[in-house]
Design a protein around this motif. Structure first.
Motif, PDB file in Angstrom:
ATOM      1  N   ALA A 131     -34.335  47.225 -38.197  1.00  0.00           N
ATOM      2  CA  ALA A 131     -34.523  46.895 -39.617  1.00  0.00           C
ATOM      3  C   ALA A 131     -33.177  46.453 -40.169  1.00  0.00           C
ATOM      4  CB  ALA A 131     -35.034  48.126 -40.364  1.00  0.00           C
ATOM      5  N   PRO A 132     -33.188  45.636 -41.214  1.00  0.00           N
ATOM      6  CA  PRO A 132     -31.903  45.237 -41.796  1.00  0.00           C
ATOM      7  C   PRO A 132     -31.224  46.430 -42.469  1.00  0.00           C
ATOM      8  CG  PRO A 132     -33.721  44.412 -43.137  1.00  0.00           C
ATOM      9  CD  PRO A 132     -34.328  45.028 -41.921  1.00  0.00           C
ATOM     10  N   LYS A 133     -29.927  46.363 -42.532  1.00  0.00           N
ATOM     11  CA  LYS A 133     -29.147  47.432 -43.187  1.00  0.00           C
ATOM     12  C   LYS A 133     -29.625  47.629 -44.612  1.00  0.00           C
ATOM     13  CE  LYS A 133     -24.724  47.796 -41.010  1.00  0.00           C
ATOM     14  NZ  LYS A 133     -23.501  47.055 -40.790  1.00  0.00           N
ATOM     15  N   GLY A 134     -29.742  48.865 -45.030  1.00  0.00           N
ATOM     16  CA  GLY A 134     -30.131  49.136 -46.408  1.00  0.00           C
ATOM     17  C   GLY A 134     -31.630  49.121 -46.624  1.00  0.00           C
ATOM     18  N   TYR A 135     -32.387  48.956 -45.549  1.00  0.00           N
ATOM     19  CA  TYR A 135     -33.851  48.898 -45.644  1.00  0.00           C
ATOM     20  C   TYR A 135     -34.399  50.136 -46.355  1.00  0.00           C
ATOM     21  CZ  TYR A 135     -38.731  48.681 -44.385  1.00  0.00           C
ATOM     22  OH  TYR A 135     -40.095  48.643 -44.461  1.00  0.00           O
ATOM     23  N   VAL A 136     -35.308  49.938 -47.266  1.00  0.00           N
ATOM     24  CA  VAL A 136     -35.932  51.070 -47.970  1.00  0.00           C
ATOM     25  C   VAL A 136     -37.449  50.944 -47.932  1.00  0.00           C
ATOM     26  CG1 VAL A 136     -34.044  51.564 -49.568  1.00  0.00           C
ATOM     27  CG2 VAL A 136     -35.751  49.833 -50.167  1.00  0.00           C
ATOM     28  N   ALA A 137     -38.125  52.046 -48.154  1.00  0.00           N
ATOM     29  CA  ALA A 137     -39.585  51.995 -48.243  1.00  0.00           C
ATOM     30  C   ALA A 137     -39.964  51.138 -49.444  1.00  0.00           C
ATOM     31  CB  ALA A 137     -40.144  53.404 -48.396  1.00  0.00           C
ATOM     32  N   PRO A 138     -41.027  50.343 -49.315  1.00  0.00           N
ATOM     33  CA  PRO A 138     -41.428  49.493 -50.450  1.00  0.00           C
ATOM     34  C   PRO A 138     -41.892  50.349 -51.635  1.00  0.00           C
ATOM     35  CG  PRO A 138     -42.745  49.001 -48.480  1.00  0.00           C
ATOM     36  CD  PRO A 138     -41.929  50.205 -48.169  1.00  0.00           C
ATOM     37  N   PHE A 139     -41.974  49.728 -52.789  1.00  0.00           N
ATOM     38  CA  PHE A 139     -42.510  50.418 -53.957  1.00  0.00           C
ATOM     39  C   PHE A 139     -43.997  50.657 -53.755  1.00  0.00           C
ATOM     40  CE2 PHE A 139     -38.987  47.792 -55.544  1.00  0.00           C
ATOM     41  CZ  PHE A 139     -38.184  48.798 -56.051  1.00  0.00           C
ATOM     42  N   PRO A 140     -44.529  51.698 -54.398  1.00  0.00           N
ATOM     43  CA  PRO A 140     -45.984  51.896 -54.282  1.00  0.00           C
ATOM     44  C   PRO A 140     -46.742  50.808 -55.059  1.00  0.00           C
ATOM     45  CG  PRO A 140     -44.981  53.608 -55.664  1.00  0.00           C
ATOM     46  CD  PRO A 140     -43.871  52.746 -55.177  1.00  0.00           C
ATOM     47  N   TRP A 141     -47.927  50.487 -54.580  1.00  0.00           N
ATOM     48  CA  TRP A 141     -48.810  49.573 -55.299  1.00  0.00           C
ATOM     49  C   TRP A 141     -49.194  50.205 -56.620  1.00  0.00           C
ATOM     50  CZ3 TRP A 141     -50.388  44.668 -54.345  1.00  0.00           C
ATOM     51  CH2 TRP A 141     -51.487  44.193 -55.068  1.00  0.00           C
ATOM     52  N   PRO A 142     -49.304  49.528 -57.737  1.00  0.00           N
ATOM     53  CA  PRO A 142     -49.212  48.080 -57.886  1.00  0.00           C
ATOM     54  C   PRO A 142     -47.796  47.559 -58.188  1.00  0.00           C
ATOM     55  CG  PRO A 142     -50.040  49.027 -59.908  1.00  0.00           C
ATOM     56  CD  PRO A 142     -49.786  50.167 -58.971  1.00  0.00           C
ATOM     57  N   LYS A 143     -46.815  48.432 -58.227  1.00  0.00           N
ATOM     58  CA  LYS A 143     -45.478  47.924 -58.517  1.00  0.00           C
ATOM     59  C   LYS A 143     -45.010  46.957 -57.418  1.00  0.00           C
ATOM     60  CE  LYS A 143     -40.863  49.137 -59.973  1.00  0.00           C
ATOM     61  NZ  LYS A 143     -39.768  50.091 -59.992  1.00  0.00           N
ATOM     62  N   SER A 144     -45.444  47.238 -56.184  1.00  0.00           N
ATOM     63  CA  SER A 144     -45.032  46.378 -55.069  1.00  0.00           C
ATOM     64  C   SER A 144     -45.553  44.953 -55.224  1.00  0.00           C
ATOM     65  CB  SER A 144     -45.531  46.973 -53.745  1.00  0.00           C
ATOM     66  OG  SER A 144     -46.939  46.955 -53.683  1.00  0.00           O
ATOM     67  N   ARG A 145     -46.621  44.806 -55.977  1.00  0.00           N
ATOM     68  CA  ARG A 145     -47.144  43.448 -56.191  1.00  0.00           C
ATOM     69  C   ARG A 145     -46.088  42.582 -56.885  1.00  0.00           C
ATOM     70  NH1 ARG A 145     -51.486  43.420 -60.482  1.00  0.00           N
ATOM     71  NH2 ARG A 145     -49.601  43.261 -61.727  1.00  0.00           N
ATOM     72  N   ASP A 146     -45.307  43.205 -57.742  1.00  0.00           N
ATOM     73  CA  ASP A 146     -44.357  42.454 -58.559  1.00  0.00           C
ATOM     74  C   ASP A 146     -42.900  42.592 -58.125  1.00  0.00           C
ATOM     75  OD1 ASP A 146     -46.628  41.878 -60.049  1.00  0.00           O
ATOM     76  OD2 ASP A 146     -46.314  43.560 -61.415  1.00  0.00           O
ATOM     77  N   TYR A 147     -42.590  43.653 -57.356  1.00  0.00           N
ATOM     78  CA  TYR A 147     -41.194  43.872 -56.968  1.00  0.00           C
ATOM     79  C   TYR A 147     -41.056  44.169 -55.478  1.00  0.00           C
ATOM     80  CZ  TYR A 147     -40.367  44.283 -61.968  1.00  0.00           C
ATOM     81  OH  TYR A 147     -40.296  44.020 -63.311  1.00  0.00           O
ATOM     82  N   VAL A 148     -40.102  43.498 -54.835  1.00  0.00           N
ATOM     83  CA  VAL A 148     -39.803  43.757 -53.430  1.00  0.00           C
ATOM     84  C   VAL A 148     -38.301  44.016 -53.317  1.00  0.00           C
ATOM     85  CG1 VAL A 148     -39.601  42.653 -51.159  1.00  0.00           C
ATOM     86  CG2 VAL A 148     -41.732  42.446 -52.452  1.00  0.00           C
ATOM     87  N   PRO A 149     -37.899  45.140 -52.655  1.00  0.00           N
ATOM     88  CA  PRO A 149     -36.465  45.404 -52.505  1.00  0.00           C
ATOM     89  C   PRO A 149     -35.786  44.266 -51.744  1.00  0.00           C
ATOM     90  CG  PRO A 149     -37.754  47.327 -51.870  1.00  0.00           C
ATOM     91  CD  PRO A 149     -38.731  46.203 -52.072  1.00  0.00           C
ATOM     92  N   TYR A 150     -34.698  43.799 -52.278  1.00  0.00           N
ATOM     93  CA  TYR A 150     -33.985  42.676 -51.672  1.00  0.00           C
ATOM     94  C   TYR A 150     -33.553  42.991 -50.240  1.00  0.00           C
ATOM     95  CZ  TYR A 150     -30.291  39.397 -50.597  1.00  0.00           C
ATOM     96  OH  TYR A 150     -29.513  38.475 -49.969  1.00  0.00           O
ATOM     97  N   ALA A 151     -33.116  44.229 -49.998  1.00  0.00           N
ATOM     98  CA  ALA A 151     -32.594  44.601 -48.684  1.00  0.00           C
ATOM     99  C   ALA A 151     -33.640  44.409 -47.576  1.00  0.00           C
ATOM    100  CB  ALA A 151     -32.134  46.053 -48.697  1.00  0.00           C
ATOM    101  N   ASN A 152     -34.927  44.485 -47.941  1.00  0.00           N
ATOM    102  CA  ASN A 152     -35.968  44.396 -46.919  1.00  0.00           C
ATOM    103  C   ASN A 152     -36.210  42.971 -46.438  1.00  0.00           C
ATOM    104  OD1 ASN A 152     -36.103  47.042 -47.589  1.00  0.00           O
ATOM    105  ND2 ASN A 152     -38.295  47.086 -48.016  1.00  0.00           N
ATOM    106  N   VAL A 153     -36.010  42.017 -47.297  1.00  0.00           N
ATOM    107  CA  VAL A 153     -36.203  40.600 -46.958  1.00  0.00           C
ATOM    108  C   VAL A 153     -35.016  39.833 -47.538  1.00  0.00           C
ATOM    109  CG1 VAL A 153     -37.909  38.732 -46.875  1.00  0.00           C
ATOM    110  CG2 VAL A 153     -38.654  41.044 -47.441  1.00  0.00           C
ATOM    111  N   PRO A 154     -33.840  40.002 -46.950  1.00  0.00           N
ATOM    112  CA  PRO A 154     -32.648  39.487 -47.647  1.00  0.00           C
ATOM    113  C   PRO A 154     -32.458  37.970 -47.521  1.00  0.00           C
ATOM    114  CG  PRO A 154     -32.019  40.642 -45.642  1.00  0.00           C
ATOM    115  CD  PRO A 154     -33.509  40.704 -45.718  1.00  0.00           C
TER     116      PRO A 154
END
Ligand SMILES: *[C@@H]1O[C@H](CO)[C@@H](O)[C@H](O)[C@H]1NC(C)=O
Length: 615
Positions: A131-154
């Protein structure tokens, strides 16, 4: 297929490169500041989950196996356990069957180079994708629909390339998805409401949808509000991780393309198909792409086309097309739709909607028409690596003109447990109404057990769920909840045609061969269910081929539930320990003497970078 250039993009390239440079500078600054301050917002969740997934609260279950004649775990000495090393960091987003370098060795025409091209055995990586450095668990739905942590898909290329089109914004340590898109200037909700004024989306009649060329899958993301489940696909481009974004958002999607090979879905599956500026040349190649959509649409299903060429009279200049050229494109589409005997039920402003007739009787001109090529295949669900042909699939026969060919599914949610038409008509060899009900009862029991084993199963902790060997989809039906969705995979080697049944239940799925990599990015599933997978694949390919692929597609701290014969599970258990998974072997719910057992596993959290390997 001539690649079409999105209007306005070329001219703004040079000013965009300036923006890229500036944003890169900002990025490194922000990254530095962020790393000093620890993880992003998802971290709390990740920590909590680490604690909670320890599977400690299983009062009624015995963790040891009591099946006689087997060595105990302590017999499996460390010397026998093979350890898999992390792959190089450059493989962080590796998709084995859609690899850019391999793609470039294939022809570009008809998008062949973007189709699946898997590495031969000697080119497979036998290592763990980091996984990329700084990887975090995604936000729970429905927040994940609108926000994705930058570290996960940099990668910010989409925010730059699609900036004009309002797909995604970069804001600090997250990406924000405004729910817009090129074709949804007023937002996806408005767009879907417009569709719902023509198509019965609101009352459960339309439940499954196919989004061809989905972008970041905002359409699918917003259809959840209507209880519609969309299977979205887009190709893996050299630098745009559209499908990865979709899955990070918690929206079902696979890497795929309408090229030369049939789509990995059964015939008569989807209630609706959709293309919004999807760049598929519908009018080209004798209409073969529309014929493929026709194959996967169920009788009475809808096809929505928005964007070019629809409404060309108003937009042809904006799209930088000549009047003649784009008028001809629309004419061709209309002609093929007529050939397919689709009924145009709507055309206004930016979109047009056709409906596939409910049976062959409602289409009198088609049979007599000269030049209509009827497919000769005896099994229209035999699609794995099969070439698309410019021919039309025949409807199943009906008894009267009002009848839906192949049977009409009940509205959702009744569809979920009602007897699917393919079962009641006896058209799936090996399954009957009785065995369907039994299968349902069995999986309700199994899922109840799973919820006892892992009390987070129902909480939204696991959103993207993969069932590797789905049979009739009864696991997905038993676990069904608005908090999650299940990708039901029917292995091609299982030689059962149950995927159509899965769609008739209002669930989604795909054909796949687990000896190859799945058409997805790494870390895209929160939970994997592997029932009978390793018994099925015994002597077909190496066990580690499948296990390493599961490790690739599973998120750090994601869970796996295996169900299989105990001797198979013992081998699996031994191997996954060398893959940094924690495991626990459990007895079957009917007691320790049943040779079938359950193995639960949790993938440890670790990320790339040589200093982190010990973690
Ligand atoms: C859903 O709406 C459509 C269109 O209005 C209608 O034809 C159909 O009968 C409705 N189905 C149910 C189950 O209400």
């Amino acid at each position: 297929m001539a690649p079409k250039i999105n209007h306005g993009e070329g001219r703004t390239r040079s000013s965009l490169s300036l923006i890229v440079v500036i944003s890169l500078c900002c990025f490194f600054y922000v990254l530095g500041a962020w790393q000093r301050s620890g993880f992003g917002k998802g971290d709390n969740i990740a920590l909590q989950i680490t604690k909670q997934t320890e599977c400690t609260d299983m009062p009624n279950l015995n963790f040891d196996t009591h099946h006689s004649g087997l060595g105990s775990l302590s017999n499996l000495g460390d010397s026998e356990t093979k350890t898999f090393e992390p792959c190089d960091d450059r493989y962080t987003d590796y998709t084995p069957c859609q690899d850019q370098n391999r793609a470039m060795t294939y022809p570009r025409d008809n998008m062949i180079y973007r189709e699946r091209h898997c590495p031969p055995d000697e080119e497979k990586l036998y290592c763990l994708i980091p996984a990329p450095k700084g990887y975090v668990a995604p936000f729970p739905w429905p927040k994940s629909r609108d926000y994705v942590p930058y570290a996960n898909v940099p990668y910010k290329s989409l925010t730059v390339e699609k900036a004009v089109q309002n797909w995604v914004h970069y804001e600090g340590n997250v990406f924000r998805f405004p729910g817009g898109g090129t074709q949804f200037p007023q937002g996806a909700d408005k767009y879907i409401d417009q569709l719902a004024s023509v198509i019965p989306i609101d009352n459960g009649t339309v439940r499954t949808a196919l989004d061809t060329g989905c972008g970041v899958a905002s359409w699918g993301a917003y259809l959840f509000k209507k209880n519609v489940l969309a299977m979205s696909f887009a190709p893996r481009d050299s630098h745009e991780a559209q499908v990865q974004f979709a899955l990070e958002r918690g929206v079902p999607a696979v890497i795929g393309v309408l090229g030369s090979i049939k789509l990995p879905y059964p015939s008569r599956a989807f209630d609706m198909a959709h293309c919004s500026r999807c760049l598929i040349p519908w009018g080209a190649n004798d209409g073969v792409y529309m014929m493929e959509v026709d194959r996967v649409l169920r009788p009475g299903g809808y096809w929505v086309l928005s964007g070019p060429p629809i409404n060309w009279k108003v937009n042809y200049q904006v799209w930088k097309r000549t009047k003649e050229d784009i008028e001809e494109e629309q004419r061709k589409i209309e002609e093929i739709a007529e050939l397919l005997c689709w009924e145009k039920i709507y055309e206004k402003a930016e979109f047009a909607i056709w409906r596939k007739r409910i049976n062959a009787e409602s289409c009198t001109q088609r049979q007599d028409e000269i030049g209509v090529n009827i497919c000769e295949t005896t099994n229209s669900d035999d699609v794995w690596y099969k070439k698309m042909e410019p021919c039309i699939n025949q409807y199943p026969e009906v008894g009267n003109p009002e009848e839906f060919a192949g049977g009409e599914p009940k509205p959702f949610p009744q569809r979920l447990n009602a007897v699917p038409p393919r079962i009641s008509s006896g058209s799936v060899p090996g399954f009957s109404v009785k065995s369907y009900h039994e299968d349902n009862r069995l999986w309700q029991k199994h899922v109840k057990t799973y919820k006892k084993i892992n009390d987070l199963l129902d909480t939204g902790r696991y959103r993207n769920i993969m069932d590797m060997n789905a049979h009739l989809g009864s696991f997905a039906a038993a676990i069904e909840s608005p908090k999650l969705w299940v990708m039901n995979v029917v292995p091609t080697i299982a030689e059962i045609s149950t995927l159509g049944v899965i769609y008739e239940r209002g669930l989604i799925g795909i054909y796949h061969d687990w000896c190859e990599a799945f058409s997805t990015y790494p870390r895209t599933y929160d939970l994997i269910h592997a029932n009978g997978v390793f018994s099925l694949y015994q002597n077909k390919c190496k066990m580690e081929d499948i296990l390493l692929e599961m490790d690739r597609i599973l998120r750090p701290e994601g869970a796996v539930i295996f169900r299989d014969e105990v001797d198979v599970l013992m081998k699996v258990k031994k191997m996954v320990i060398g893959m940094r998974w924690n495991t626990k072997l459990l007895d079957h719910e009917d007691g320790p003497l049943v040779p079938e057992k359950i193995l639960v596993a949790v993938k440890q959290y670790w990320v790339g970078g040589s200093k982190n390997e010990e973690q």
